[in-house]
Design a protein around this motif. Structure first.
Motif, PDB file in Angstrom:
ATOM      1  N   ASP A   1      46.776  16.106  35.776  1.00  0.00           N
ATOM      2  CA  ASP A   1      47.636  16.858  36.713  1.00  0.00           C
ATOM      3  C   ASP A   1      46.587  17.776  37.470  1.00  0.00           C
ATOM      4  O   ASP A   1      47.295  18.599  38.038  1.00  0.00           O
ATOM      5  CB  ASP A   1      48.463  17.714  35.916  1.00  0.00           C
ATOM      6  CG  ASP A   1      49.864  17.259  35.278  1.00  0.00           C
ATOM      7  OD1 ASP A   1      50.253  15.775  35.859  1.00  0.00           O
ATOM      8  OD2 ASP A   1      50.342  17.657  34.238  1.00  0.00           O
TER       9      ASP A   1
ATOM     10  N   HIS B   1      45.837  17.511  40.479  1.00  0.00           N
ATOM     11  CA  HIS B   1      46.468  17.948  41.755  1.00  0.00           C
ATOM     12  C   HIS B   1      47.627  18.614  41.921  1.00  0.00           C
ATOM     13  O   HIS B   1      48.096  18.968  42.883  1.00  0.00           O
ATOM     14  CB  HIS B   1      46.860  16.321  42.516  1.00  0.00           C
ATOM     15  CG  HIS B   1      47.701  15.576  41.411  1.00  0.00           C
ATOM     16  ND1 HIS B   1      47.543  15.156  40.186  1.00  0.00           N
ATOM     17  CD2 HIS B   1      49.267  15.490  41.735  1.00  0.00           C
ATOM     18  CE1 HIS B   1      48.498  14.409  39.740  1.00  0.00           C
ATOM     19  NE2 HIS B   1      49.722  14.732  40.466  1.00  0.00           N
ATOM     20  N   TRP B   2      48.035  19.198  40.682  1.00  0.00           N
ATOM     21  CA  TRP B   2      49.100  20.129  40.560  1.00  0.00           C
ATOM     22  C   TRP B   2      48.391  21.630  40.464  1.00  0.00           C
ATOM     23  O   TRP B   2      49.130  22.408  40.101  1.00  0.00           O
ATOM     24  CB  TRP B   2      50.153  20.001  39.714  1.00  0.00           C
ATOM     25  CG  TRP B   2      50.965  18.829  40.084  1.00  0.00           C
ATOM     26  CD1 TRP B   2      50.967  17.500  39.764  1.00  0.00           C
ATOM     27  CD2 TRP B   2      52.374  19.203  40.925  1.00  0.00           C
ATOM     28  NE1 TRP B   2      52.006  16.913  40.347  1.00  0.00           N
ATOM     29  CE2 TRP B   2      52.600  17.908  41.096  1.00  0.00           C
ATOM     30  CE3 TRP B   2      52.836  20.261  41.599  1.00  0.00           C
ATOM     31  CZ2 TRP B   2      54.019  17.674  41.870  1.00  0.00           C
ATOM     32  CZ3 TRP B   2      53.933  19.953  42.232  1.00  0.00           C
ATOM     33  CH2 TRP B   2      54.397  18.621  42.519  1.00  0.00           C
TER      34      TRP B   2
ATOM     35  N   SER C   1      52.059  20.681  29.480  1.00  0.00           N
ATOM     36  CA  SER C   1      51.635  21.523  30.774  1.00  0.00           C
ATOM     37  C   SER C   1      51.958  22.915  30.531  1.00  0.00           C
ATOM     38  O   SER C   1      52.677  23.333  29.702  1.00  0.00           O
ATOM     39  CB  SER C   1      52.189  21.186  32.340  1.00  0.00           C
ATOM     40  OG  SER C   1      52.270  22.107  33.283  1.00  0.00           O
TER      41      SER C   1
ATOM     42  N   LEU D   1      53.012  24.758  32.361  1.00  0.00           N
ATOM     43  CA  LEU D   1      54.358  25.246  33.093  1.00  0.00           C
ATOM     44  C   LEU D   1      55.453  24.933  32.122  1.00  0.00           C
ATOM     45  O   LEU D   1      56.685  25.339  32.514  1.00  0.00           O
ATOM     46  CB  LEU D   1      54.513  24.241  34.351  1.00  0.00           C
ATOM     47  CG  LEU D   1      53.413  24.423  35.166  1.00  0.00           C
ATOM     48  CD1 LEU D   1      53.827  23.513  36.457  1.00  0.00           C
ATOM     49  CD2 LEU D   1      53.154  25.821  35.633  1.00  0.00           C
ATOM     50  N   ASP D   2      55.292  24.154  30.888  1.00  0.00           N
ATOM     51  CA  ASP D   2      56.430  23.776  30.038  1.00  0.00           C
ATOM     52  C   ASP D   2      56.013  24.790  28.835  1.00  0.00           C
ATOM     53  O   ASP D   2      56.874  24.437  27.781  1.00  0.00           O
ATOM     54  CB  ASP D   2      56.531  22.651  29.695  1.00  0.00           C
ATOM     55  CG  ASP D   2      57.295  21.658  31.068  1.00  0.00           C
ATOM     56  OD1 ASP D   2      58.091  22.267  31.456  1.00  0.00           O
ATOM     57  OD2 ASP D   2      56.790  20.765  31.220  1.00  0.00           O
TER      58      ASP D   2
ATOM     59  N   PHE E   1      48.637  15.523  45.909  1.00  0.00           N
ATOM     60  CA  PHE E   1      48.710  14.257  46.038  1.00  0.00           C
ATOM     61  C   PHE E   1      49.895  13.893  46.622  1.00  0.00           C
ATOM     62  O   PHE E   1      51.133  13.900  45.621  1.00  0.00           O
ATOM     63  CB  PHE E   1      48.262  13.555  44.660  1.00  0.00           C
ATOM     64  CG  PHE E   1      48.424  12.072  44.714  1.00  0.00           C
ATOM     65  CD1 PHE E   1      47.738  11.359  45.522  1.00  0.00           C
ATOM     66  CD2 PHE E   1      49.360  11.590  44.109  1.00  0.00           C
ATOM     67  CE1 PHE E   1      47.508   9.758  45.623  1.00  0.00           C
ATOM     68  CE2 PHE E   1      49.440   9.998  44.019  1.00  0.00           C
ATOM     69  CZ  PHE E   1      48.634   9.164  44.735  1.00  0.00           C
TER      70      PHE E   1
ATOM     71  N   GLU F   1      52.710  10.707  45.366  1.00  0.00           N
ATOM     72  CA  GLU F   1      53.136  10.572  44.103  1.00  0.00           C
ATOM     73  C   GLU F   1      54.677  10.407  44.117  1.00  0.00           C
ATOM     74  O   GLU F   1      55.235  11.148  44.750  1.00  0.00           O
ATOM     75  CB  GLU F   1      52.745  12.171  43.207  1.00  0.00           C
ATOM     76  CG  GLU F   1      53.299  11.887  41.762  1.00  0.00           C
ATOM     77  CD  GLU F   1      52.820  13.102  41.008  1.00  0.00           C
ATOM     78  OE1 GLU F   1      52.394  14.294  41.518  1.00  0.00           O
ATOM     79  OE2 GLU F   1      52.807  13.108  39.776  1.00  0.00           O
TER      80      GLU F   1
ATOM     81  N   ALA G   1      57.262  13.418  43.460  1.00  0.00           N
ATOM     82  CA  ALA G   1      57.065  14.417  44.102  1.00  0.00           C
ATOM     83  C   ALA G   1      57.298  14.580  45.496  1.00  0.00           C
ATOM     84  O   ALA G   1      57.172  15.534  46.143  1.00  0.00           O
ATOM     85  CB  ALA G   1      55.569  14.859  43.557  1.00  0.00           C
TER      86      ALA G   1
ATOM     87  N   PHE H   1      59.543  16.853  47.298  1.00  0.00           N
ATOM     88  CA  PHE H   1      58.878  18.393  47.034  1.00  0.00           C
ATOM     89  C   PHE H   1      57.999  18.710  48.212  1.00  0.00           C
ATOM     90  O   PHE H   1      58.179  19.828  48.571  1.00  0.00           O
ATOM     91  CB  PHE H   1      58.154  18.403  45.534  1.00  0.00           C
ATOM     92  CG  PHE H   1      57.485  19.870  45.457  1.00  0.00           C
ATOM     93  CD1 PHE H   1      58.373  20.936  45.012  1.00  0.00           C
ATOM     94  CD2 PHE H   1      56.123  20.006  45.493  1.00  0.00           C
ATOM     95  CE1 PHE H   1      57.816  22.018  44.705  1.00  0.00           C
ATOM     96  CE2 PHE H   1      55.308  21.097  45.061  1.00  0.00           C
ATOM     97  CZ  PHE H   1      56.194  22.086  44.835  1.00  0.00           C
ATOM     98  N   TRP H   2      57.151  17.833  48.371  1.00  0.00           N
ATOM     99  CA  TRP H   2      56.249  18.181  49.421  1.00  0.00           C
ATOM    100  C   TRP H   2      56.630  18.087  50.766  1.00  0.00           C
ATOM    101  O   TRP H   2      56.518  19.056  51.730  1.00  0.00           O
ATOM    102  CB  TRP H   2      54.997  17.307  49.220  1.00  0.00           C
ATOM    103  CG  TRP H   2      53.965  17.587  48.272  1.00  0.00           C
ATOM    104  CD1 TRP H   2      53.984  16.744  47.147  1.00  0.00           C
ATOM    105  CD2 TRP H   2      53.476  18.633  47.789  1.00  0.00           C
ATOM    106  NE1 TRP H   2      53.278  17.132  46.014  1.00  0.00           N
ATOM    107  CE2 TRP H   2      52.733  18.543  46.364  1.00  0.00           C
ATOM    108  CE3 TRP H   2      53.235  19.827  48.434  1.00  0.00           C
ATOM    109  CZ2 TRP H   2      51.961  19.419  45.717  1.00  0.00           C
ATOM    110  CZ3 TRP H   2      52.236  20.892  47.591  1.00  0.00           C
ATOM    111  CH2 TRP H   2      51.870  20.735  46.391  1.00  0.00           C
TER     112      TRP H   2
ATOM    113  N   TYR I   1      58.761  21.828  36.689  1.00  0.00           N
ATOM    114  CA  TYR I   1      57.258  21.185  37.442  1.00  0.00           C
ATOM    115  C   TYR I   1      56.354  20.699  36.360  1.00  0.00           C
ATOM    116  O   TYR I   1      56.066  21.299  35.492  1.00  0.00           O
ATOM    117  CB  TYR I   1      56.576  22.118  38.396  1.00  0.00           C
ATOM    118  CG  TYR I   1      57.881  22.496  39.357  1.00  0.00           C
ATOM    119  CD1 TYR I   1      58.283  21.776  40.662  1.00  0.00           C
ATOM    120  CD2 TYR I   1      58.204  23.949  39.396  1.00  0.00           C
ATOM    121  CE1 TYR I   1      59.034  22.287  41.345  1.00  0.00           C
ATOM    122  CE2 TYR I   1      59.095  24.675  40.381  1.00  0.00           C
ATOM    123  CZ  TYR I   1      59.473  23.679  41.492  1.00  0.00           C
ATOM    124  OH  TYR I   1      60.393  24.095  42.349  1.00  0.00           O
ATOM    125  N   PRO I   2      55.499  19.735  36.912  1.00  0.00           N
ATOM    126  CA  PRO I   2      55.739  18.645  38.063  1.00  0.00           C
ATOM    127  C   PRO I   2      57.040  17.854  37.926  1.00  0.00           C
ATOM    128  O   PRO I   2      57.373  17.747  36.636  1.00  0.00           O
ATOM    129  CB  PRO I   2      54.199  17.875  38.080  1.00  0.00           C
ATOM    130  CG  PRO I   2      53.323  18.663  36.963  1.00  0.00           C
ATOM    131  CD  PRO I   2      54.212  19.167  36.033  1.00  0.00           C
ATOM    132  N   PRO I   3      57.384  17.427  39.126  1.00  0.00           N
ATOM    133  CA  PRO I   3      58.412  16.723  39.019  1.00  0.00           C
ATOM    134  C   PRO I   3      58.159  15.313  38.013  1.00  0.00           C
ATOM    135  O   PRO I   3      57.278  14.979  37.994  1.00  0.00           O
ATOM    136  CB  PRO I   3      58.466  16.100  40.426  1.00  0.00           C
ATOM    137  CG  PRO I   3      57.848  17.198  41.374  1.00  0.00           C
ATOM    138  CD  PRO I   3      56.820  17.681  40.444  1.00  0.00           C
TER     139      PRO I   3
END
Lengths: 384, 145
Positions: free
Chosen positions: A131, A133-134, A247, A249-250, B18, B21, B24, B27-28, B50-52
């Motif tokens: 992850d 890239h997030w 993540s 985020l969760d 990225f 994806e 995603a 989203f972008w 998130y992420p999707p």
């Protein structure tokens, strides 16, 4: 399947010289562990019929366990490699027990080696968590920061301070000073910790684990067969895992992690309670990890870790010696494999330096923690 | 920002999102129009996180739509990077990275900007601002006025 507590045992223990090992590649370190573990258990490679390794990050061969088994000319009837971060070593032991219980193998070797202290030129692509890239577009890169989020939240919710965390680092360093196979053997004071620079605030340099080369291994078999091995067997009494998120985020919480449920399951299997532990080898990628895990494991209430770690309580001779080998903070970072080998050696009773042997060590708990605070495994071991 | 070398001369990766994806992409794309969006399940009505991802995390229905968020939230936790892991950030330290809990529920990892790092606090109300870069837009946050 009834309760398997005490029906399996560790009969071989090995660790390599740790620190900077420019002489050895990742797979060489694995082979070194295999040889040392076979020697310790007094058997030949052909006697090993189950084989488990970690999936190394920077030596990205697929099917790593099968590759290593072949290099040692083993022909196992059960093999797998595991990738649960710092929960991997404990999970390997758990998988070994499950494989034997299921009749797939009798004698299972678990090997975990890592090369992060010196470069490991390897043709493969390093493995990433996926992850990035997030995270990287916002400047977020590191495990330090993930744990700094937890530290910040612990400080906010419970009033913990950086100086409280220093007590974990200082106690751990004291133990490393007594361990001939430890990287950092210069004593550390609370002031030293407080003077160390912030890496990702609120975590300082001395809140962070080392980056190391090295490895460790254990050999698992049934308690029945364990009697045939030369060294004193160590019983596997309790096991648990819990992975509440992936993540951040969760994450349902940053201050109560998988260690709570994981340890509850291990205590239940072993029929013991926190007060029965003679020592604890607690995963310490960062000082905050140790503090949160001590709370999650029931050694003190949530938020009271800052008091629990003071006044020598977690030092050898104290109420609950923690990380008697010097941990990831001061011995070496082998993703917790050396927490497992250290617990086994403490319970053998005659292997570690006498100054750091826990007196009358009968039962100890080991924790493993991985990823973005998301994976957890627990292991309770006992002297036989 | 492109592939480059770090201070030790090692090749380092891009730090760009990225954009290709599969799940995603919207989203972008929505961010390019300065809209912060999240997936919403058509079966159970709940928001994704998130992420999707390809199916609803709550009921696993693959039937969802993208909905716009208000862009306000609160800092759940934060850190201050005092060391750069990438050359692109060497002139930015010390900088903030925060976990922002949006009012509708989902959490984003982002930066609180327009605020010195040592003034960010847990629980601080923040609102989204859009940082337009060459080819992509990042959601960032500033203290709510």
């Amino acid at each position: 399947m009834g309760n398997i507590s005490g029906r399996y045992a560790i009969v071989g223990v090995a660790e390599t010289k740790v620190g900077k090992r420019p002489d050895a590649s990742t797979h060489s370190l694995h082979l070194e562990c295999i040889k040392a573990c076979l020697d310790d258990a007094g058997i030949k490679a052909s006697a090993v019929d189950g084989f488990i390794t970690n999936q190394p990050l920077n030596d990205a061969h697929r099917s790593y366990a099968v590759r290593m088994a072949n290099m040692a000319r083993m022909s196992p009837t059960f093999a797998t490699d595991l990738a649960l971060g710092g929960a991997t070593p404990i999970a390997m032991v758990q998988h070994a027990v499950m494989a034997i219980e299921a009749g797939m193998a009798n004698t299972v070797m678990c090997v975990h080696a890592r090369k992060r202290g010196t470069p490991d030129p390897s043709p493969g692509h390093p493995i990433r968590h996926g992850d990035e890239h997030w995270e990287e577009p916002w400047g977020h890169f590191s495990a330090v920061a993930n744990h700094a989020f937890a530290a910040q939240r612990h400080m906010h919710d419970f009033g913990t301070t950086s100086e409280d965390l220093a007590h974990v680092a200082v106690a751990t360093r004291k133990h490393a000073c007594l361990n001939k196979n430890a990287t950092m053997r210069k004593p550390m004071t609370i002031a030293d910790h407080q003077a160390s620079r912030f890496i990702v605030a609120p975590l300082r340099l001395f809140d962070c684990a080392l980056e190391s080369d090295g490895g460790g291994a254990v050999l698992v078999t049934s308690a029945e067969r364990a009697r045939d091995f030369p060294k004193r067997p160590v019983a596997i009494l309790g096991m648990g895992q819990h992975h509440p998120h992936f993540s951040l985020l969760d994450a349902p919480s940053l201050t109560t992690l998988g260690g709570k449920k994981s340890s509850e399951r291990a205590y239940q299997m072993a029929g013991v309670a926190p007060k029965d532990m003679n020592f604890a080898e607690i995963y310490d990628c960062f000082t905050i990890t140790t503090m949160i895990t001590l709370e999650d494991y029931g050694f003190c209430k949530k938020g009271e870790g800052k008091d629990f770690v003071k006044n020598g309580r977690i030092e050898i001779g104290g109420q609950l010696p923690v990380n008697t080998h010097g941990g990831l903070l001061s011995q070496a970072h082998i993703e917790g494999m050396l927490h497992v080998t250290e617990a086994a050696r403490q319970l053998r009773g005659n292997e570690v330096e006498p100054e750091r042997q826990v007196r009358d060590a009968k039962v100890g708990i080991v924790s493993g923690h991985g990823g973005s605070l998301c994976m957890h495994a627990s292991l309770i071991l006992g002297a036989l | 920002m492109s592939d480059t070398k770090d201070s030790r001369g090692r090749a380092v990766r891009k730090v760009e999102p990225f954009l290709e994806e599969l799940e995603a992409k919207p989203f972008w794309a929505n961010l390019r129009e300065h809209k912060l969006t999240v997936q919403c399940c058509n079966a159970c009505g709940k928001l994704f996180t998130y992420p999707p991802q390809g199916s609803c995390p709550h009921c696993l229905s693959p039937d969802y739509k993208w909905v716009q968020l208000g862009g306000q939230g609160k800092v759940y936790s934060f850190v201050t990077y005092c060391r750069a892991w990438h050359p692109a950030y060497e002139d930015k330290v010390p900088y903030n990275v925060s976990l922002v809990d949006l009012d509708e529920g989902p959490r984003l990892l982002s930066n609180v900007i327009d605020c010195p790092p040592d003034r960010v606090t847990i629980g601080m109300p923040v609102e989204v601002v859009y940082e337009d870069n060459d080819g992509y837009t990042l959601p960032k946050f500033r203290p709510l006025k």
